[in-house]
Design an enzyme around this catalytic site. Structure first.
Site, PDB file in Angstrom:
ATOM      1  N   CYS A  90       1.102  -1.219  -0.051  1.00  0.00           N
ATOM      2  CA  CYS A  90      -0.154  -0.007  -0.397  1.00  0.00           C
ATOM      3  C   CYS A  90       0.698   0.938  -0.162  1.00  0.00           C
ATOM      4  O   CYS A  90       2.236   1.063  -0.164  1.00  0.00           O
ATOM      5  CB  CYS A  90      -0.982   0.481   1.248  1.00  0.00           C
ATOM      6  SG  CYS A  90      -1.970  -1.052   1.207  1.00  0.00           S
TER       7      CYS A  90
ATOM      8  N   GLY B  33       2.683  -2.901   3.678  1.00  0.00           N
ATOM      9  CA  GLY B  33       3.738  -4.522   3.938  1.00  0.00           C
ATOM     10  C   GLY B  33       2.467  -5.667   4.142  1.00  0.00           C
ATOM     11  O   GLY B  33       1.316  -5.582   3.904  1.00  0.00           O
ATOM     12  N   GLU B  34       3.221  -6.727   4.642  1.00  0.00           N
ATOM     13  CA  GLU B  34       2.200  -7.725   5.538  1.00  0.00           C
ATOM     14  C   GLU B  34       3.417  -8.133   6.737  1.00  0.00           C
ATOM     15  O   GLU B  34       4.908  -7.943   7.234  1.00  0.00           O
ATOM     16  CB  GLU B  34       2.878  -8.680   4.308  1.00  0.00           C
ATOM     17  CG  GLU B  34       2.593  -8.523   3.381  1.00  0.00           C
ATOM     18  CD  GLU B  34       0.985  -8.582   2.772  1.00  0.00           C
ATOM     19  OE1 GLU B  34       0.401  -8.789   3.661  1.00  0.00           O
ATOM     20  OE2 GLU B  34      -0.369  -8.350   1.863  1.00  0.00           O
TER      21      GLU B  34
ATOM     22  N   ARG C  85      -4.690   1.061  -1.367  1.00  0.00           N
ATOM     23  CA  ARG C  85      -5.062   0.192  -0.648  1.00  0.00           C
ATOM     24  C   ARG C  85      -4.234  -0.618  -1.581  1.00  0.00           C
ATOM     25  O   ARG C  85      -4.956  -0.952  -3.150  1.00  0.00           O
ATOM     26  CB  ARG C  85      -5.991  -0.531   0.075  1.00  0.00           C
ATOM     27  CG  ARG C  85      -5.821  -1.824   0.677  1.00  0.00           C
ATOM     28  CD  ARG C  85      -7.011  -2.691   1.174  1.00  0.00           C
ATOM     29  NE  ARG C  85      -6.364  -4.137   1.673  1.00  0.00           N
ATOM     30  CZ  ARG C  85      -7.796  -4.604   1.790  1.00  0.00           C
ATOM     31  NH1 ARG C  85      -9.240  -4.234   1.425  1.00  0.00           N
ATOM     32  NH2 ARG C  85      -7.651  -5.686   2.202  1.00  0.00           N
TER      33      ARG C  85
END
Length: 594
Positions: free
Chosen positions: A2, A76-77, A50
């Site tokens: 994002c 991120g993740e 997003r």
């Protein structure tokens, strides 16, 4: 992946300019084409774009806790969010969706800034806690995700994922930083915490910044705090199985996605290893993506062999048509500041190819840093051993003089190209290593810069950061010292910037299993003999991958991800000369063009 942007009034009061926040966020639309969101209250505004990866229906941002007193925008993740959820639920937190973002919010509520020690992933986020009157900015361990911040002339703190968003702030000066320009011509990138603009800083990897409403910004802004450091503890010899287990686990953690996922496949060891492990873990064929080059640099046959072995859906494209002279102009808005890696253009091309078939791609980035794959590591170890047996006076005198006199001989046979070796021998370990990664040495840069600009450098030494890093790992083995310096300079300043900007320009998320913190710690802790062996690097890794990949692939000479630009530059000398000596460069005041 994002994009995020925000405006913070340090006083904690005052309205936020909603139109400005929208302009900042709109500049990040390529990072998040799947939606946008905003949160505004007195003193704070958060904007988000997003790219939906996990829980596309329920992961809209900004995201809030149960009573909406905590808001977050996140890029991120978090790979261990599933493991954190039950622990946080046991502490009384209620989860309302399947998205990893919510785990950060509740981790903050339970553990405050120390929540960062519990997160494993790639991330940059801004979290506002109304109850604590606190804005918390943070960036992941290795700097995979970017975060810039600055204080404008109105005293507001503005922050964003890219410089393009901050360019939308009319009250933010953007004065070129002479030291950053010098750093760029030294290294080919602008290292953190600087940006090319004096007023704008990068939050360094593994750092956070805590701002409390009511505390003055600007000169009084607190410095970022490091929350994690690359571990340096050595351990006894490991087995190939140990390495394979860690790499397999890191790869599997990065396969979680609710959208199509594929992998880059250059034909080298690292990307081939990730493809082999990812393909084995899937029930359906993995999409793999390869960019080929004309000439000896082409690795397509190696990539196709791996793709055939693991039954992937292989997608090829050619980079022969990439004109790197024109690509440099096209890449400028992608990076937002000078960036000198020639492989940026083919990286952008492979990301564009991947985005036609997937939203997430795995990469082999980090394998060379973690398992010592670069040739410069081998030379550093050899030169360091020689340096220990040569008196300092001899190195400073005769060898330094010989290094200055020895011709460069770039096109000569390798055994005659001794200038770099002599130069490194004449210097201490830190500056010797810096010399191996330097694009233009001091005399070359000073001849390039205009006198007035050079005077403004005020003794700036771009290699000083290497000496400071070496001080932090002075007791480590020479190979670990070289890896440590790269993990704090080359990796976050060049490799990860290139991959993030090129992928996000194509709305693609890239994940790097080799940069799992546990795997990095393992690689650095290995004895030198398990990384360098028989004149080659990645010894233990190659042993681990022997059952998975062809021996010829594992032991062939390493290639870079780009074809040589020399022929094109010579053919395009007229265009190069026009751009480098034209009025735009002449009016900049940076260079001595006469």
């Amino acid at each position: 992946m994002c994009g995020l942007a925000g405006i913070f009034h340090p006083s904690g009061a005052g309205p936020v300019d909603a139109a400005l926040l929208r302009c900042m966020t709109d500049a990040l639309a390529h990072r998040g084409p799947d939606g946008e969101g905003f949160h505004l209250e007195p003193g704070i505004g958060l904007g988000h774009r997003r790219l939906a990866i996990i829980d596309p229906a329920g992961g809209q941002q900004p995201m809030f806790n149960e009573d909406r007193s905590v808001a977050i925008v996140f890029n991120g993740e978090i790979y261990n969010f599933a493991e954190l959820r039950p622990e946080l639920a046991a502490l009384g937190h209620r989860f309302r969706n399947r998205c990893d973002t919510e785990a950060i919010i509740h981790a903050w509520e339970s553990w405050g800034p120390e929540c960062l020690t519990r997160l494993s992933g790639q991330f940059a986020f801004a979290l506002w806690d109304r109850s604590r009157r606190t804005l918390f900015l943070a960036r992941d361990h290795f700097g995979k995700k970017p975060l810039y911040y600055a204080t404008d002339t109105a005293g507001r703190v503005v922050f964003a994922s890219e410089l393009a968003a901050l360019a939308a702030v009319p009250t933010l000066p953007r004065t070129p930083d002479p030291a950053a320009v010098d750093d760029f011509f030294t290294l080919g990138y602008v290292p953190d915490p600087a940006s090319i603009f004096r007023e704008i800083k990068k939050l360094p990897p593994a750092h956070c910044l805590l701002l409390r409403a009511g505390e003055r910004a600007g000169a009084g802004m607190p410095p970022p705090r490091r929350y994690w450091q690359v571990p340096l503890a050595a351990h006894p010899a490991a087995t190939p199985a140990d390495a394979l287990v860690l790499l397999r686990e890191a790869t599997e953690r990065r396969l979680v996605a609710d959208v199509p996922l594929g992998a880059f496949l250059s034909g080298g060891i690292d990307s081939s290893a990730v493809v082999a492990l990812a393909a084995q873990h899937r029930d359906t064929p993995l999409d793999t993506f390869t960019i080929g080059f004309d000439g000896a640099e082409d690795e397509t046959p190696w990539a196709e062999a791996v793709a055939a072995r693991y039954g992937t859906r292989q997608h090829n494209a050619r980079a022969a048509a990439i004109d790197v002279i024109d690509a440099a102009r096209l890449m400028a808005p992608v990076f937002g500041e000078p960036f000198g890696d020639i492989s940026a253009a083919p990286t952008h091309a492979v990301c564009a190819l991947a985005r036609r078939h997937a939203t997430v791609a795995l990469s082999g980035d980090g394998g060379d840093e973690v398992f010592a794959g670069y040739r410069r590591y081998r030379w550093h170890v050899l030169v360091d051993a020689a340096r220990r047996h040569i008196p300092a006076g001899l190195r400073d005198g005769a060898i330094a003089g010989l290094a200055r006199l020895y011709p460069k001989l770039d096109r000569a046979p390798r055994f005659l190209r001794a200038k770099h070796t002599l130069t490194e021998l004449s210097l201490d370990a830190a500056r010797g290593f810096a010399a191996t990664v330097t694009k233009l040495h001091t005399a070359q840069r000073r001849a390039l810069f205009a006198p007035g600009f050079a005077a403004g450098l005020d003794g700036h030494d771009p290699t000083a950061r290497f000496a400071a890093l070496l001080d932090q790992c002075a007791d480590a083995a020479p190979l670990v010292q070289a890896q440590f310096m790269d993990l704090h300079t080359w990796l976050p300043g060049d490799i990860l910037v290139k991959v993030d900007r090129a992928s996000m320009a194509n709305s693609l998320e890239v994940r790097a299993p080799f940069l799992d913190p546990a795997l990095v710690a393992f690689g650095l802790a290995l004895p030198t003999a398990q990384k360098l062996h028989g004149g080659a690097g990645k010894y233990l890794l190659k042993q681990a991958l022997a059952p998975l990949l062809p021996q010829a692939l594992l032991h062939r000479r390493k290639q870079g991800f780009a074809s040589s630009p020399a022929v094109l530059f010579r053919a395009g000398a007229g265009r190069l000369r026009q751009r480098l000596l034209g009025p735009v460069m002449g009016d900049s005041g940076l260079f001595a063009l006469a």
